[in-house]
Enzyme design. Structure first.
Site, mmCIF file in Angstrom:
data_model
loop_
_atom_site.group_PDB
_atom_site.id
_atom_site.type_symbol
_atom_site.label_atom_id
_atom_site.label_comp_id
_atom_site.label_asym_id
_atom_site.label_seq_id
_atom_site.Cartn_x
_atom_site.Cartn_y
_atom_site.Cartn_z
ATOM 1 C CD GLU A 1 -2.970 -1.217 2.249
ATOM 2 O OE1 GLU A 1 -2.717 -0.654 3.319
ATOM 3 O OE2 GLU A 1 -4.049 -1.787 2.007
ATOM 4 C CG ASP B 1 -7.509 -5.428 4.810
ATOM 5 O OD1 ASP B 1 -7.042 -5.620 5.937
ATOM 6 O OD2 ASP B 1 -7.425 -4.350 4.206
ATOM 7 C CD GLU C 1 -9.716 -1.206 8.260
ATOM 8 O OE1 GLU C 1 -8.756 -1.756 8.827
ATOM 9 O OE2 GLU C 1 -9.633 -0.705 7.117
HETATM 10 O O1 GCW Z 1 -7.059 -2.932 6.603
HETATM 11 C C1 GCW Z 1 -6.139 -2.117 5.946
HETATM 12 C C2 GCW Z 1 -6.421 -0.751 6.452
HETATM 13 C C3 GCW Z 1 -5.250 0.188 6.353
HETATM 14 C C4 GCW Z 1 -4.050 -0.484 7.036
HETATM 15 C C5 GCW Z 1 -3.756 -1.781 6.294
HETATM 16 C C6 GCW Z 1 -2.625 -2.568 6.946
HETATM 17 C C7 GCW Z 1 -2.301 0.513 8.304
HETATM 18 O O2 GCW Z 1 -7.515 -0.233 5.752
HETATM 19 O O3 GCW Z 1 -5.597 1.381 7.013
HETATM 20 O O4 GCW Z 1 -2.922 0.347 7.073
HETATM 21 O O5 GCW Z 1 -4.886 -2.609 6.327
HETATM 22 O O6 GCW Z 1 -2.932 -3.533 7.628
HETATM 23 O O7 GCW Z 1 -1.482 -2.240 6.755
#
Ligand code: GCW
Length: 716
Positions: A308, A387, A415
């Site tokens: 990311e 995720d 989240e």
């Molecule tokens: O779930 C996603 C989140 C990001 C996060 C990423 C990760 C810290 O939306 O905000 O970044 O995972 O785990 O690195």
């Protein structure tokens, strides 16, 4: 750097450590014996409790007489020695922990075990180290009066793993879109306040005490997305880390930092951060030496690389093992650890490309590197391949790296499970993940390792079911914290139960999540535990499943609003580069991840799960759309069609939220009014949001499929 820190006006809620939780200890004649900073912490806790509840406290040297004590907490020789020699503990045992004078010099993981004996109602807790003594103290707090009641007992307790960690996604500078705490739903950060480390760390101290009570022993204090300012915690702002580490140390918790892989460029003025470049390696050696010089019991670095947008070794044509091992060499002289995250995928995917599957990515990147990582590298793997969704299959990476230390990563911050506005107890989800066996069908226990075994390197993970030669070193557990500077710590007061359960499951992954709720209730609501406990169970026991019912169906995931990830948006991510698609059209829905016709992801599992997931006839209903694209008229094992399942679960999910609210209203006046007020406010939002999910999802699928609800309920 320090700065003024505006706080919420109320003192933080005591969570699971209200004064009354210490009543049973505080009423007794208690002796604490032994040296070490943490024995000092134990003594302070006992002294405060006995002063409050009318008991008596004495602090003695190990070996001193303990004539009429009802409770003795003492350092003692290792637990395998016969109890007679320990009882009257002759001679003092050196502490494996820190001294009263200065920072700890302990590098290796101290023995945290303790022995609990009860004879005719008097209790002795003995531990070989001062940290074990602290664990023993909180064991007694959890038991309350029960510690002193019942038949004579002699038990030894020890954690399943030495690595029980919480990761904070806190930013020093409030980020323009992510805020002070990325994916934080509990106000600001307890550490930072818009550019500064807080001058007043008293909330951190209270937090550390709460964590110690559930057995957490490591905390990473900054976001894995390391921005410019945060990167400097490693160098210029190290003094702030020293302050934070000093607070955690009193509670047996070691501090870790998330670092940027590009630090040699950003902080060191080098032109590269190539892991095979000598200057880069030297830069890290010097940086690590400075950190451990300032904080001798520092834990290590957490790294999100090539993920990311974070920098990593790929830029130089190097592998993740090259990157991790270079850092590992820098921290190795200090017995430090590198937690290297496996959350690596292409976040700039072309949605039209049906061959790329984000779910495959972590395995494809990391499985070939098994055996290539240094001994002090831990590959930290999210529990699912995507995720932190409310339902995903367990990540196959956990089973695919027998020669690598693996940590299981969970997300306590909600989240994708209601963002602490919805009451969702995640204990049952974690427990299910921890108990999953890759090499056996559901519900069987023929001796193959569970996920917990794989992460702790214990028991059945000692052997590879394939080759019989597996000796797997431990990587332990990590999870994203849900705590902020909110009055209740966690936004939703019930989200405290998630933090509680996470800590306890790290200590013993076989604990029952329902029993953990009982523990949480009896500590948090002493005096009202029965009635409140029944209501809490009615609200939380099946709340994970309830959330799943009114959100994305059958394991398909996402369908959340892009960016902040709250509330429904069925197509929100469908035509984006993020790799999270559902492929719904007028005929059907789901992702074909089979080997035969799909992306091949199912083939990343060992047998029997690769076959179980591959076949439509054996794939479990709750993961059907994760593995298969099916018509809306496909009949599930439950006997319902997919479309009718969607309608029914969405109506049922909202009805359940209404029942949750009813169950709580019966007891809401029995607890602190501020607590009840907050719960009521969150319930109102949960009901609104669940209704929104229900109506949007049902309407979307009705319009797509043209198939009416059998029961003729309102769909728009
Ligand atoms: O779930 C996603 C989140 C990001 C996060 C990423 C990760 C810290 O939306 O905000 O970044 O995972 O785990 O690195």
């Amino acid at each position: 750097m320090t700065g003024a820190s505006p706080r919420s006006t109320h003192a933080p809620h005591p969570a699971w450590l209200p004064d009354d939780a210490f009543a049973a200890i505080g009423r007794r004649r208690v002796v604490v014996a032994g040296d070490g900073a943490l024995a000092g912490t134990v003594a302070e806790e006992v002294a405060a409790a006995t002063a409050r509840f009318g008991g008596a406290f004495s602090r003695l040297e190990v070996g001193d007489g303990v004539a009429d004590a009802e409770l003795v907490l003492t350092l003692a020789p290792p637990l395998d020695e016969p109890i007679e020699t320990i009882r009257i503990a002759a001679g003092s045992t050196p502490s494996a922990g820190s001294t009263d004078e200065g920072p700890a010099t302990r590098h290796d993981d101290a023995d945290e075990s303790f022995r609990f004996t009860r004879e005719a109602g008097s209790v002795v807790v003995q531990a070989p180290t001062d940290i074990g003594l602290l664990r023993g103290l909180f064991h007694l707090v959890r038991l309350g009066e029960a510690a002193f009641e019942g038949p004579d007992a002699d038990e030894t307790h020890a954690p399943a793993t030495d690595l029980r960690m919480l990761d904070h996604w806190d930013n020093v500078d409030a980020h323009p879109t992510m805020g002070q705490v990325e994916r934080g739903y509990s106000g600001g950060s307890i550490f930072y306040d818009n550019g500064f480390v807080r001058a007043d760390l008293s909330r951190v101290e209270r937090y550390a005490r709460l964590l110690a009570a559930v057995g957490i022993n490591r905390v990473a204090i900054n976001n894995v997305n390391v921005n410019e300012h945060e990167a400097r915690l490693l160098t210029d702002d190290l003094g702030d880390v020293v302050r934070i580490a000093a607070v955690f140390r009193r509670w047996g918790i070691r501090v870790h930092l998330s670092v940027s892989f590009a630090s040699p460029i950003a902080l060191g003025g080098l032109t590269t951060s190539d892991p095979l470049d000598r200057d880069v390696a030297h830069w890290w050696v010097r940086a690590a030496a400075r950190v451990w010089d300032a904080i001798p019991d520092f834990g290590g670095f957490v790294v999100k690389a090539d993920s990311e947008g974070q920098p990593g070794p790929f830029a130089y044509g190097r592998t993740h093992a090259d990157g991790a091992n270079m850092l590992a060499a820098a921290v190795e002289p200090h017995e430090g650890l590198i937690h290297w995250r496996a959350f690596v995928y292409d976040h700039r995917q072309d949605w039209r490309d049906r061959t790329t599957d984000r779910a495959r990515a972590a395995y494809d990147h990391f499985h070939p590197l098994d055996g290539a990582f240094s001994g002090n590298v831990i590959v930290q793997v999210k529990y699912g391949p995507l995720d932190f969704q409310v339902r995903e299959p367990v990540s196959p990476v956990l089973a695919a790296m027998p020669q690598t230390r693996i940590a299981l990563e969970l997300q306590v911050t909600q989240e994708y499970s209601g963002q602490q506005r919805h009451a969702v107890y995640l204990g049952p989800q974690w427990s299910q993940i921890l108990g999953f066996r890759f090499w056996e069908a559901a519900g069987r226990d023929g001796g193959s390792p569970t996920v917990a075994d794989l992460a702790t390197g214990r028991g059945k993970a000692a052997e590879d079911p394939g080759t019989g030669t597996w000796r797997k070193p431990a990587g332990g557990f990590a999870a994203v914290s849900n705590v902020g500077d909110d009055e209740f710590w966690t936004g939703h007061p019930f989200a405290q139960a998630n933090l509680y359960a996470y800590g306890r499951l790290c200590w013993d992954p076989t604990l029952d999540p329902g029993a953990l709720l009982d523990e949480w209730v009896s500590l948090t609501f002493p005096g009202e535990a029965d009635a409140v406990g029944q209501a809490v169970h009615a609200v939380l026991d099946r709340s994970w499943e309830t959330y799943e019912q009114y959100t994305a169906p059958l394991g398909v995931g996402f369908m959340v609003r892009p960016g902040h990830h709250y509330g429904p948006d069925v197509d929100g991510y469908e035509y984006t580069p993020w790799g999270t698609y559902h492929f719904a059209d007028r005929d059907g829905i789901g992702v074909d991840r089979t080997v035969r016709t799909g992306t091949g992801y199912a083939g990343q599992y060992p047998s029997p799960w690769r076959e179980t997931y591959e076949s439509l006839s054996t794939c479990p209903d709750e993961l059907l759309l994760f593995f298969h694209h099916v018509p809306y008229t496909h009949v599930l094992h439950s006997g319902k069609t997919v479309i009718q399942h969607i309608y029914d679960t969405h109506f049922e999910g909202v009805a359940r939220v209404e029942r949750m609210i009813g169950a709580w209203s019966a007891v809401s006046t029995l607890v602190d009014p501020r607590f009840s007020e907050r719960v009521a406010e969150r319930f109102a939002e949960q009901l609104r949001s669940a209704t929104e999910w229900r109506d949007q999802l049902n309407t979307y699928f009705f319009r797509k499929s043209g198939i009416a609800d059998e029961r003729g309920r309102s769909i728009y």
